[in-house]
Enzyme design. Structure first.
Site, PDB file in Angstrom:
ATOM      1  N   HIS A   1     -64.412  54.263  26.055  1.00 30.48           N
ATOM      2  CA  HIS A   1     -64.288  53.672  24.748  1.00 30.48           C
ATOM      3  C   HIS A   1     -63.916  52.280  24.928  1.00 30.48           C
ATOM      4  O   HIS A   1     -63.635  51.773  26.100  1.00 30.48           O
ATOM      5  CB  HIS A   1     -62.913  54.597  24.038  1.00 30.48           C
ATOM      6  CG  HIS A   1     -61.630  54.270  24.989  1.00 30.48           C
ATOM      7  ND1 HIS A   1     -61.454  55.345  25.920  1.00 30.48           N
ATOM      8  CD2 HIS A   1     -60.766  53.544  24.796  1.00 30.48           C
ATOM      9  CE1 HIS A   1     -60.413  54.788  26.615  1.00 30.48           C
ATOM     10  NE2 HIS A   1     -59.984  53.585  25.983  1.00 30.48           N
TER      11      HIS A   1
ATOM     12  N   HIS B   1     -63.065  45.464  26.743  1.00 35.12           N
ATOM     13  CA  HIS B   1     -63.872  46.192  27.804  1.00 35.12           C
ATOM     14  C   HIS B   1     -63.888  47.636  27.635  1.00 35.12           C
ATOM     15  O   HIS B   1     -62.912  48.118  26.757  1.00 35.12           O
ATOM     16  CB  HIS B   1     -62.807  45.623  28.932  1.00 35.12           C
ATOM     17  CG  HIS B   1     -61.533  46.243  29.196  1.00 35.12           C
ATOM     18  ND1 HIS B   1     -60.545  45.632  28.310  1.00 35.12           N
ATOM     19  CD2 HIS B   1     -61.215  47.438  29.546  1.00 35.12           C
ATOM     20  CE1 HIS B   1     -59.455  46.427  28.472  1.00 35.12           C
ATOM     21  NE2 HIS B   1     -59.816  47.392  29.215  1.00 35.12           N
TER      22      HIS B   1
END
Ligand code: ATP
Ligand code: MG
Length: 189
Positions: A55, A137
């Site tokens: 995620h 990220h």
């Protein structure tokens, strides 16, 4: 008569839930990201995250009172996330956390805006926005043993997002487990 206030306060303090908002990849995108992790692992060492848990964190709330967690879970389906695109085109390393990640070379303005809008909304619930800049990220490997990220990334991944999810992160022995508790309202449909 209700319970004494002292008891209510005590019970409230008793339970907190660790929450975060994230962009959750489609299964094909998650599979591609897992491919990035596989490509990097021989050189980087460490442990790959499970494909189904990959995620991009939009906002880490940390432990919040369970009453507030319920409130956020109820309010999230009424929130809209302005759809946008982010291109994951590079590896990066967070040295202190010993993490290898995939992310964009530059944060797209739309994604930054989504982050800022989300925190502005959350501040209305008494939550404090981070002082650190947003570094979008996807964590791929943990406990890496090599300091420098691979210079060459696999083919870029174009991620079109149209919603965010609210995730409860539950600590277990041997790591955390994530539970999606709500998602924002997609623009269409
Ligand atoms: P664990 O910490 O138990 O090993 P985890 O890092 O996967 O597991 P959380 O710490 O609950 O689980 O973090 C959930 C998500 O929020 C992860 O993507 C994590 O990188 C991110 N995160 C955690 N702490 C912060 C923080 N202080 N600032 C920004 N993002 C964070
Ligand atoms: Mg953590």
């Amino acid at each position: 008569m209700g319970p004494p206030l002292a008891d209510a306060t005590y019970n409230q303090r008793m339970s907190t839930i660790r929450l975060f908002y994230a962009l959750w990849p489609s299964p094909p995108l998650a599979a591609s990201l897992a491919g990035w992790a596989e490509a990097a692992k021989p050189a980087m060492g460490g442990r790959a995250m499970r494909t189904e848990t990959l995620h991009l964190t939009l906002a880490f709330l940390g432990p919040v009172d369970s009453a507030l967690a319920d409130e956020l879970a109820a309010a999230t389906p009424e929130r809209r996330l302005t759809p946008g695109d982010v291109r994951l085109d590079r590896f990066g390393v967070f040295h202190r956390q010993r993490i290898l990640w995939a992310g964009p070379a530059e944060t797209p303005p739309g994604l930054q805006q989504a982050h800022d809008d989300l925190w502005q909304w959350l501040s209305g619930y008494g939550l404090t926005p981070p002082t650190q800049p947003f570094r979008p990220h996807v964590t791929l490997l943990r406990n890496i043993t090599h300091a420098a990220p691979p210079a060459d990334a696999p083919a870029p991944l174009d991620w079109h997002y149209d919603r965010m999810v609210l995730v409860a992160s539950e600590s277990l022995t041997g790591g955390s487990r994530y539970r999606i508790v709500a998602q924002s309202r997609p623009l269409v449909g």
